[in-house]
Design a protein around this motif. Structure first.
Motif, PDB file in Angstrom:
ATOM      1  N   ARG A   1      10.437   1.204  26.480  1.00  0.00           N
ATOM      2  CA  ARG A   1       9.459   0.294  25.881  1.00  0.00           C
ATOM      3  C   ARG A   1      10.158  -0.910  25.263  1.00  0.00           C
ATOM      4  NH1 ARG A   1       6.879   5.042  22.183  1.00  0.00           N
ATOM      5  NH2 ARG A   1       6.632   6.583  23.856  1.00  0.00           N
ATOM      6  N   THR A   2       9.407  -1.988  25.119  1.00  0.00           N
ATOM      7  CA  THR A   2       9.977  -3.151  24.435  1.00  0.00           C
ATOM      8  C   THR A   2      10.023  -2.926  22.933  1.00  0.00           C
ATOM      9  OG1 THR A   2       7.810  -4.233  24.320  1.00  0.00           O
ATOM     10  CG2 THR A   2       9.199  -4.734  26.229  1.00  0.00           C
ATOM     11  N   ARG A   3       9.048  -2.158  22.384  1.00  0.00           N
ATOM     12  CA  ARG A   3       9.004  -1.875  20.949  1.00  0.00           C
ATOM     13  C   ARG A   3       8.599  -0.427  20.707  1.00  0.00           C
ATOM     14  NH1 ARG A   3       8.178  -7.238  21.164  1.00  0.00           N
ATOM     15  NH2 ARG A   3       9.144  -8.465  19.492  1.00  0.00           N
ATOM     16  N   TYR A   4       9.242   0.169  19.713  1.00  0.00           N
ATOM     17  CA  TYR A   4       8.931   1.532  19.286  1.00  0.00           C
ATOM     18  C   TYR A   4       8.577   1.472  17.800  1.00  0.00           C
ATOM     19  CZ  TYR A   4      11.298   3.197  23.542  1.00  0.00           C
ATOM     20  OH  TYR A   4      11.666   3.447  24.845  1.00  0.00           O
ATOM     21  N   ARG A   5       7.331   1.774  17.462  1.00  0.00           N
ATOM     22  CA  ARG A   5       6.920   1.824  16.059  1.00  0.00           C
ATOM     23  C   ARG A   5       7.001   3.266  15.579  1.00  0.00           C
ATOM     24  NH1 ARG A   5       3.403  -2.326  18.980  1.00  0.00           N
ATOM     25  NH2 ARG A   5       4.520  -4.191  18.288  1.00  0.00           N
ATOM     26  N   VAL A   6       7.817   3.496  14.577  1.00  0.00           N
ATOM     27  CA  VAL A   6       8.092   4.854  14.118  1.00  0.00           C
ATOM     28  C   VAL A   6       7.503   5.039  12.729  1.00  0.00           C
ATOM     29  CG1 VAL A   6       9.859   6.593  13.708  1.00  0.00           C
ATOM     30  CG2 VAL A   6      10.241   4.818  15.434  1.00  0.00           C
ATOM     31  N   GLY A   7       6.500   5.910  12.633  1.00  0.00           N
ATOM     32  CA  GLY A   7       5.858   6.170  11.358  1.00  0.00           C
ATOM     33  C   GLY A   7       4.490   5.521  11.286  1.00  0.00           C
ATOM     34  N   PRO A   8       3.544   6.160  10.579  1.00  0.00           N
ATOM     35  CA  PRO A   8       2.182   5.624  10.517  1.00  0.00           C
ATOM     36  C   PRO A   8       2.106   4.266   9.856  1.00  0.00           C
ATOM     37  CG  PRO A   8       2.465   7.461   8.981  1.00  0.00           C
ATOM     38  CD  PRO A   8       3.675   7.438   9.849  1.00  0.00           C
ATOM     39  N   ASP A   9       2.963   3.982   8.872  1.00  0.00           N
ATOM     40  CA  ASP A   9       2.909   2.683   8.211  1.00  0.00           C
ATOM     41  C   ASP A   9       3.378   1.564   9.136  1.00  0.00           C
ATOM     42  OD1 ASP A   9       5.402   3.878   8.123  1.00  0.00           O
ATOM     43  OD2 ASP A   9       5.912   3.167   6.119  1.00  0.00           O
ATOM     44  N   ALA A  10       4.381   1.838   9.965  1.00  0.00           N
ATOM     45  CA  ALA A  10       4.838   0.825  10.915  1.00  0.00           C
ATOM     46  C   ALA A  10       3.760   0.532  11.958  1.00  0.00           C
ATOM     47  CB  ALA A  10       6.119   1.292  11.594  1.00  0.00           C
ATOM     48  N   ARG A  11       3.077   1.576  12.418  1.00  0.00           N
ATOM     49  CA  ARG A  11       2.005   1.367  13.392  1.00  0.00           C
ATOM     50  C   ARG A  11       0.844   0.599  12.772  1.00  0.00           C
ATOM     51  NH1 ARG A  11       3.988   6.518  14.932  1.00  0.00           N
ATOM     52  NH2 ARG A  11       2.499   7.624  13.585  1.00  0.00           N
ATOM     53  N   ALA A  12       0.519   0.929  11.526  1.00  0.00           N
ATOM     54  CA  ALA A  12      -0.564   0.226  10.838  1.00  0.00           C
ATOM     55  C   ALA A  12      -0.205  -1.241  10.613  1.00  0.00           C
ATOM     56  CB  ALA A  12      -0.866   0.903   9.506  1.00  0.00           C
ATOM     57  N   ALA A  13       1.052  -1.522  10.297  1.00  0.00           N
ATOM     58  CA  ALA A  13       1.482  -2.910  10.099  1.00  0.00           C
ATOM     59  C   ALA A  13       1.314  -3.717  11.376  1.00  0.00           C
ATOM     60  CB  ALA A  13       2.936  -2.941   9.640  1.00  0.00           C
ATOM     61  N   ALA A  14       1.654  -3.110  12.520  1.00  0.00           N
ATOM     62  CA  ALA A  14       1.508  -3.809  13.791  1.00  0.00           C
ATOM     63  C   ALA A  14       0.044  -4.121  14.085  1.00  0.00           C
ATOM     64  CB  ALA A  14       2.113  -2.977  14.920  1.00  0.00           C
ATOM     65  N   VAL A  15      -0.837  -3.160  13.804  1.00  0.00           N
ATOM     66  CA  VAL A  15      -2.273  -3.374  14.027  1.00  0.00           C
ATOM     67  C   VAL A  15      -2.792  -4.452  13.089  1.00  0.00           C
ATOM     68  CG1 VAL A  15      -4.555  -2.312  13.856  1.00  0.00           C
ATOM     69  CG2 VAL A  15      -2.663  -1.050  14.908  1.00  0.00           C
ATOM     70  N   ALA A  16      -2.393  -4.396  11.810  1.00  0.00           N
ATOM     71  CA  ALA A  16      -2.852  -5.380  10.835  1.00  0.00           C
ATOM     72  C   ALA A  16      -2.402  -6.789  11.223  1.00  0.00           C
ATOM     73  CB  ALA A  16      -2.324  -5.022   9.448  1.00  0.00           C
ATOM     74  N   ALA A  17      -1.158  -6.914  11.663  1.00  0.00           N
ATOM     75  CA  ALA A  17      -0.653  -8.228  12.049  1.00  0.00           C
ATOM     76  C   ALA A  17      -1.408  -8.793  13.238  1.00  0.00           C
ATOM     77  CB  ALA A  17       0.841  -8.129  12.370  1.00  0.00           C
ATOM     78  N   ARG A  18      -1.840  -7.913  14.116  1.00  0.00           N
ATOM     79  CA  ARG A  18      -2.516  -8.361  15.334  1.00  0.00           C
ATOM     80  C   ARG A  18      -3.993  -8.670  15.103  1.00  0.00           C
ATOM     81  NH1 ARG A  18      -1.386  -4.312  18.083  1.00  0.00           N
ATOM     82  NH2 ARG A  18      -3.377  -3.216  18.226  1.00  0.00           N
ATOM     83  N   LEU A  19      -4.659  -7.926  14.224  1.00  0.00           N
ATOM     84  CA  LEU A  19      -6.112  -8.000  14.129  1.00  0.00           C
ATOM     85  C   LEU A  19      -6.640  -8.733  12.895  1.00  0.00           C
ATOM     86  CD1 LEU A  19      -7.100  -4.385  15.271  1.00  0.00           C
ATOM     87  CD2 LEU A  19      -6.970  -6.471  16.649  1.00  0.00           C
TER      88      LEU A  19
ATOM     89  N   ARG B   1      -5.837 -14.539   5.633  1.00  0.00           N
ATOM     90  CA  ARG B   1      -6.429 -14.467   4.300  1.00  0.00           C
ATOM     91  C   ARG B   1      -6.860 -13.044   3.948  1.00  0.00           C
ATOM     92  NH1 ARG B   1      -4.403 -18.768   1.832  1.00  0.00           N
ATOM     93  NH2 ARG B   1      -4.975 -20.726   2.849  1.00  0.00           N
ATOM     94  N   VAL B   2      -7.350 -12.322   4.918  1.00  0.00           N
ATOM     95  CA  VAL B   2      -7.741 -10.938   4.665  1.00  0.00           C
ATOM     96  C   VAL B   2      -6.504 -10.101   4.357  1.00  0.00           C
ATOM     97  CG1 VAL B   2      -8.773  -8.864   5.674  1.00  0.00           C
ATOM     98  CG2 VAL B   2      -9.817 -11.114   6.087  1.00  0.00           C
ATOM     99  N   LEU B   3      -5.460 -10.287   5.148  1.00  0.00           N
ATOM    100  CA  LEU B   3      -4.221  -9.545   4.909  1.00  0.00           C
ATOM    101  C   LEU B   3      -3.632  -9.915   3.547  1.00  0.00           C
ATOM    102  CD1 LEU B   3      -2.356  -7.494   6.196  1.00  0.00           C
ATOM    103  CD2 LEU B   3      -1.163  -9.358   7.347  1.00  0.00           C
ATOM    104  N   ASP B   4      -3.668 -11.200   3.203  1.00  0.00           N
ATOM    105  CA  ASP B   4      -3.174 -11.631   1.891  1.00  0.00           C
ATOM    106  C   ASP B   4      -3.927 -10.935   0.764  1.00  0.00           C
ATOM    107  OD1 ASP B   4      -1.454 -13.301   3.199  1.00  0.00           O
ATOM    108  OD2 ASP B   4      -2.501 -15.160   2.678  1.00  0.00           O
ATOM    109  N   ALA B   5      -5.246 -10.837   0.910  1.00  0.00           N
ATOM    110  CA  ALA B   5      -6.062 -10.209  -0.132  1.00  0.00           C
ATOM    111  C   ALA B   5      -5.724  -8.737  -0.284  1.00  0.00           C
ATOM    112  CB  ALA B   5      -7.545 -10.393   0.197  1.00  0.00           C
ATOM    113  N   LEU B   6      -5.502  -8.050   0.839  1.00  0.00           N
ATOM    114  CA  LEU B   6      -5.142  -6.632   0.772  1.00  0.00           C
ATOM    115  C   LEU B   6      -3.798  -6.442   0.084  1.00  0.00           C
ATOM    116  CD1 LEU B   6      -6.237  -5.465   4.337  1.00  0.00           C
ATOM    117  CD2 LEU B   6      -7.364  -4.935   2.171  1.00  0.00           C
ATOM    118  N   ILE B   7      -2.867  -7.315   0.393  1.00  0.00           N
ATOM    119  CA  ILE B   7      -1.540  -7.212  -0.213  1.00  0.00           C
ATOM    120  C   ILE B   7      -1.606  -7.542  -1.706  1.00  0.00           C
ATOM    121  CG2 ILE B   7       0.769  -8.242  -0.248  1.00  0.00           C
ATOM    122  CD1 ILE B   7       0.531  -8.520   2.807  1.00  0.00           C
TER     123      ILE B   7
END
Length: 309
Positions: free
Chosen positions: A259-277, A281-287
């Protein structure tokens, strides 16, 4: 070579993820050149597995990189190098306003410049391997350990995130440049993993804030202290073990089509989804919500944070 699957070079193999990766690959049948910086680390690596060959390698030293390259070339000969694992890394945690320029340069020197310099040194050996037994399978492989912070930048880890974003970009460019040369490039993006790096991160964080002028540090202090405590707690509670990262590296080094990328751990997978979707401003508010309270509730961890090694 003593092991049948070929030789692999790993940087930053003294402890933590690097040591786990070295041990896993040696157990899987590779001859492992484990990059270390001290004789004590070299002796410890030898005790783990005789297939691990300590390799004195400081990724910030051009002389050390050249010497490591010479040794590996002499020992592998015409067999070439099966893989290179760029794992060496450091983390400078602090509000960006407080980070001294020299420490930012040091962060980039290890995490980015060192990665590129080591890759340049060993690429000829990766290309030199005999043709793959299976048509279409890579001849040589590069695996770079990045972070979930290569996808979403967390506050107070801006210097580290800058190096990881850059590492991701370099890996994309390399993958496209080397595609016609049968050298694969994969990125490992771990989430929080309990390793010794976390105690070092906390110590460095407090030193930087203490050295900053009070007028500069004061506006950040409460949120930064909460951030340090939260990160430490997340690392301790994480169920993602170093062995999971080692397995991802092994897959990238052995799969017919890594694979080109391997996301290891639920937080890494969630970060990838958050960055994509999520919109910025929504991400800033959550952080922002994560650090609204200077004493966050236990267990209130965000998915956007990746792990330092």
């Amino acid at each position: 070579m003593t092991n049948s699957r070929g030789a692999v070079v790993i940087t930053g193999a003294s402890s933590g993820l690097g040591a786990a990766i070295a041990e896993g690959l040696a157990g899987a049948g590779f001859t492992v050149y484990a990059g270390v910086r001290t004789e004590e680390s070299a002796a410890r690596a030898l005790r783990v597995n005789p297939a691990i060959r300590p390799l004195m390698l400081d990724v910030t030293s051009a002389d050390a990189i050249r010497a490591a390259g010479r040794r590996v070339r002499e020992e592998v000969g015409d067999a070439g190098l099966h893989g290179l694992v760029n794992n060496a890394g450091t983390c400078v945690p602090a509000p960006l306003e407080c980070v001294p320029p020299e420490q930012l340069r040091a962060e980039l020197e290890v995490n980015l410049i060192g990665t590129v310099a080591v890759t340049q040194e060993f690429l000829p050996l990766l290309r030199a391997r005999p043709s793959a037994a299976v048509p279409g399978e890579p001849v040589g492989r590069i695996v770079t350990v990045s972070s979930g912070l290569g996808r979403v930048a967390a506050p107070f880890l801006g210097a580290y995130a800058a190096s990881q974003f850059a590492k991701e970009g370099v890996s994309d460019a390399l993958r496209r440049e080397l595609a016609s040369l049968a050298v694969s490039v994969s990125v490992i993006e771990p989430g929080a993993v309990p390793t010794p790096i976390w105690s070092k991160v906390e110590e460095t964080a407090r030193q930087i804030l203490a050295a900053a002028p009070e007028a500069v540090a004061a506006p950040y202090r409460a949120r930064f202290e909460a951030f340090v405590a939260l990160n430490d707690e997340r690392a301790r509670q994480s169920r993602t073990r170093p062995e999971a990262v080692a397995r991802a590296v092994a897959h990238a080094l052995t799969a017919r089509r890594p694979r080109t990328r391997y996301r290891v751990g639920p937080d890494a997978r969630a970060a990838a989804v958050a960055a994509r979707l999520l919109p910025d401003r929504v991400l800033d508010a959550l952080i922002k919500r994560q650090f609204a309270d200077p004493a966050p509730e236990k267990g209130r961890a965000g998915a956007y944070e990746g792990a330092a090694r």
